[in-house]
Design an enzyme around this catalytic site. Structure first.
Site: not given
Ligand code: 5RP
Length: 262
Positions: A36, A90, A111
């Site tokens: 994504t 995502g 992340e």
């Protein structure tokens, strides 16, 4: 081309395309990892090329860094950026409070560092990622290779006293060898089935010496852009308490839809 995408890929694409509208000229943007997020990077690349958008991107993995450079986004390190205006990434699962499981792509550590260093984190996901309670998706934790089996035993023993339904764990593999993260660590996937108290579990896991970080993102995400296979999108903002609905067009440009690798 978009017409040949599966409904789930269309949902991912429209979520990414809608989320790209959050990005403004001059922003420092955290770029997530996964399929994504790859759509987002491509959408932003198109905006850089066609609309003259000027942004600096901080990628959350070597994969994303490579793609960002390929599509013409200026890439800088987090330390160069110091602080980010926005991160878009995502997720593997999100619940009603926008708490997340992340790390399906093995990039949870970078992340989480990048999202936490951002004024705002926006998650992009297809509707299939929404859950009542986190935990059906195996929870990834990043562990130090040294003594990983001892860490695994400690984690499984600790899970006995946690509000979870399962306690088994597996070392993530890349063929015959352990999957290695960008930071040189291993990923262990915890098969918990249901996480009753995600905040507590996250704190307890991060107390263990061999655990570097876990894939629970608690109170980090500000908004989610949910994509549907028919082009509808829903933007839920947890701080404003708003839900906006929209519909995105599939614009079939060769640059966006050719040679997808993620
Ligand atoms: C990578 C992640 C991804 O955001 C997550 O796995 C979702 O991936 P995809 O968009 O491919 O479904 O956390 O570490």
């Amino acid at each position: 081309m978009a017409g040949e995408l599966s409904p789930i890929d269309k949902a991912k694409f429209v979520a990414a395309k809608r989320a790209a509208q959050f990005v403004e000229d001059g922003m420092r943007v955290g770029l997530g990892t996964g399929s994504t997020a790859a759509w987002l990077v491509r959408c932003l690349g198109e905006m850089v090329r066609d609309d003259g958008l000027r942004i600096k991107g901080v990628p959350t993995s070597t994969r994303t860094a490579q793609l960002a450079r390929e599509v013409g986004i200026e890439v800088i390190s987090l330390d160069e950026a110091k602080w980010l205006d926005l991160t878009i990434d995502g997720a593997d699962e999100f619940d009603g409070e926008l708490n997340l499981i992340k790390g399906g792509g093995g990039a949870l550590l970078q992340e989480k560092i990048v999202a936490t260093a951002s004024d705002q984190m926006v998650v992009i996901a297809d509707i299939g990622k929404e859950v009542e309670t986190l935990g059906a998706f195996p929870l990834p934790i990043e562990v130090i290779p040294f003594g990983w089996q001892t860490t695994q035993a400690l984690v499984e023993e600790t899970l006995i006293s946690m509000d979870v339904l399962g306690r088994s764990s597996t070392l993530r593999m890349n063929g015959d060898i352990p999957f290695i993260t960008d930071e040189g660590n291993y990923i262990m996937d915890l098969h918990l089935n249901r996480i009753g108290n995600a905040r507590q579990l996250s704190l307890v896991l991060n107390q263990m010496p061999g655990v570097v970080e876990n894939g629970l993102f608690i109170d980090i995400c500000d908004a989610v852009v949910i994509g549907f296979g028919d082009g509808r999108v829903e933007v839920r903002d947890i701080n404003a308490g708003t839900i906006d609905r929209d519909r995105m067009d599939f614009v079939e440009t060769d640059n966006l839809f050719s040679d997808l690798t993620d």
